[in-house]
Design a protein around this motif. Structure first.
Motif, PDB file in Angstrom:
ATOM      1  N   UNK A  36      49.881  46.003  75.880  1.00 10.16           N
ATOM      2  CA  UNK A  36      49.834  47.036  77.044  1.00 10.16           C
ATOM      3  C   UNK A  36      51.065  47.252  77.973  1.00 10.16           C
ATOM      4  N   UNK A  37      51.337  48.255  78.473  1.00  9.05           N
ATOM      5  CA  UNK A  37      52.594  48.323  79.629  1.00  9.05           C
ATOM      6  C   UNK A  37      52.092  49.103  80.670  1.00  9.05           C
ATOM      7  N   UNK A  38      52.137  48.596  81.923  1.00 11.97           N
ATOM      8  CA  UNK A  38      51.752  49.262  83.053  1.00 11.97           C
ATOM      9  C   UNK A  38      53.203  49.669  83.718  1.00 11.97           C
ATOM     10  N   UNK A  39      53.277  50.923  83.870  1.00 11.87           N
ATOM     11  CA  UNK A  39      54.530  51.598  84.447  1.00 11.87           C
ATOM     12  C   UNK A  39      54.504  52.193  85.802  1.00 11.87           C
ATOM     13  N   UNK A  40      55.515  52.101  86.492  1.00  9.39           N
ATOM     14  CA  UNK A  40      55.398  52.634  87.601  1.00  9.39           C
ATOM     15  C   UNK A  40      56.693  53.549  87.620  1.00  9.39           C
ATOM     16  N   UNK A  41      56.658  54.663  87.287  1.00  3.86           N
ATOM     17  CA  UNK A  41      58.147  55.534  87.014  1.00  3.86           C
ATOM     18  C   UNK A  41      58.862  54.828  86.100  1.00  3.86           C
ATOM     19  N   UNK A  42      60.069  54.458  86.163  1.00  2.28           N
ATOM     20  CA  UNK A  42      60.994  53.914  85.258  1.00  2.28           C
ATOM     21  C   UNK A  42      60.872  52.394  85.226  1.00  2.28           C
ATOM     22  N   UNK A  43      60.140  51.850  86.451  1.00  2.00           N
ATOM     23  CA  UNK A  43      59.872  50.287  86.444  1.00  2.00           C
ATOM     24  C   UNK A  43      58.370  49.955  85.628  1.00  2.00           C
ATOM     25  N   UNK A  44      58.757  48.992  84.594  1.00  3.69           N
ATOM     26  CA  UNK A  44      57.454  48.054  84.162  1.00  3.69           C
ATOM     27  C   UNK A  44      57.076  47.208  84.651  1.00  3.69           C
ATOM     28  N   UNK A  45      56.232  47.222  85.300  1.00  3.68           N
ATOM     29  CA  UNK A  45      55.368  46.306  86.286  1.00  3.68           C
ATOM     30  C   UNK A  45      54.968  45.090  85.299  1.00  3.68           C
ATOM     31  N   UNK A  46      54.352  45.362  84.193  1.00  2.72           N
ATOM     32  CA  UNK A  46      53.881  44.426  83.426  1.00  2.72           C
ATOM     33  C   UNK A  46      53.666  44.855  81.979  1.00  2.72           C
ATOM     34  N   UNK A  47      54.016  43.973  81.214  1.00  2.59           N
ATOM     35  CA  UNK A  47      53.831  44.581  79.508  1.00  2.59           C
ATOM     36  C   UNK A  47      53.531  43.085  79.048  1.00  2.59           C
ATOM     37  N   UNK A  48      52.784  43.437  77.858  1.00  2.00           N
ATOM     38  CA  UNK A  48      52.374  42.430  77.041  1.00  2.00           C
ATOM     39  C   UNK A  48      52.370  42.593  75.534  1.00  2.00           C
ATOM     40  N   UNK A  49      53.141  41.753  74.856  1.00  2.00           N
ATOM     41  CA  UNK A  49      53.645  41.874  73.429  1.00  2.00           C
ATOM     42  C   UNK A  49      52.907  40.712  72.712  1.00  2.00           C
ATOM     43  N   UNK A  50      52.228  41.147  71.632  1.00  2.00           N
ATOM     44  CA  UNK A  50      51.680  40.149  70.686  1.00  2.00           C
ATOM     45  C   UNK A  50      52.527  39.948  69.521  1.00  2.00           C
ATOM     46  N   UNK A  51      52.916  38.400  69.273  1.00  2.00           N
ATOM     47  CA  UNK A  51      53.319  38.092  67.741  1.00  2.00           C
ATOM     48  C   UNK A  51      52.299  38.059  66.825  1.00  2.00           C
ATOM     49  N   UNK A  52      52.523  38.731  65.823  1.00  2.00           N
ATOM     50  CA  UNK A  52      51.526  38.967  64.494  1.00  2.00           C
ATOM     51  C   UNK A  52      50.827  37.676  64.406  1.00  2.00           C
ATOM     52  N   UNK A  53      51.471  36.485  64.108  1.00  2.39           N
ATOM     53  CA  UNK A  53      51.276  35.336  63.753  1.00  2.39           C
ATOM     54  C   UNK A  53      50.509  34.497  64.736  1.00  2.39           C
ATOM     55  N   UNK A  54      50.321  34.849  65.806  1.00  2.00           N
ATOM     56  CA  UNK A  54      49.698  34.236  67.083  1.00  2.00           C
ATOM     57  C   UNK A  54      50.776  34.224  68.109  1.00  2.00           C
ATOM     58  N   UNK A  55      50.292  34.116  69.282  1.00  2.45           N
ATOM     59  CA  UNK A  55      51.104  33.941  70.742  1.00  2.45           C
ATOM     60  C   UNK A  55      51.529  35.439  71.189  1.00  2.45           C
TER      61      UNK A  55
END
Length: 138
Positions: A36-55
């Motif tokens: 998920x990536x929550x953007x406000x214009x050019x600003x990323x308020x929050x992003x979540x990236x998953x590591x395929x092997x966990x975490x």
């Protein structure tokens, strides 16, 4: 997302000068998956990236100087160790994507296979097959 391991309960987090570019790099170079990536214009308020092997990791854009910031992490000061059974594959992918390789793949004196690279913000990433010592009582 049925093929993904359970979500971690501790989330390493980092800030970036150019969060959109960093997200793209982490996906292309290391193989993270954008959740998920929550953007406000050019600003990323929050992003979540998953590591395929966990975490996974969470990240956002750094705040401009002078703005109140309750999470004042400096871009480029993060370091993480990601466990993978695919050390050499991740290394080849990272090198092909232009990651700055700090330490070429090696086998440590304790038998782990690992390498170290930096991302577009200067953060350090170590990828290796060492899963850590067993936690007592588990």
């Amino acid at each position: 997302m049925a093929d993904m391991p359970p979500a971690p309960q501790v989330w390493p987090s980092l800030r970036a000068h150019d969060a959109k570019r960093l997200i793209q790099f982490l996906v292309e170079a290391f193989g993270f998956r954008e959740v998920v990536v929550f953007e406000e214009g050019d600003h990323v308020a929050h992003a979540q990236l998953a590591w395929p092997e966990g975490g996974g990791v969470m990240l956002s854009s750094a705040r401009e100087a002078g703005l109140e910031d309750e999470w004042p992490l400096k871009p480029g000061t993060f370091g993480a160790y990601a466990v993978t059974d695919r050390v050499d594959e991740v290394y080849r992918r990272a090198r092909a994507a232009g990651a700055h390789i700090e330490v070429e793949p090696r086998t440590t004196d304790y038998g782990a296979r690992e390498f170290i690279a930096r991302d577009t913000e200067g953060n350090y990433w170590s990828f290796g097959d060492y899963r850590g010592a067993p936690v007592p009582g588990r």
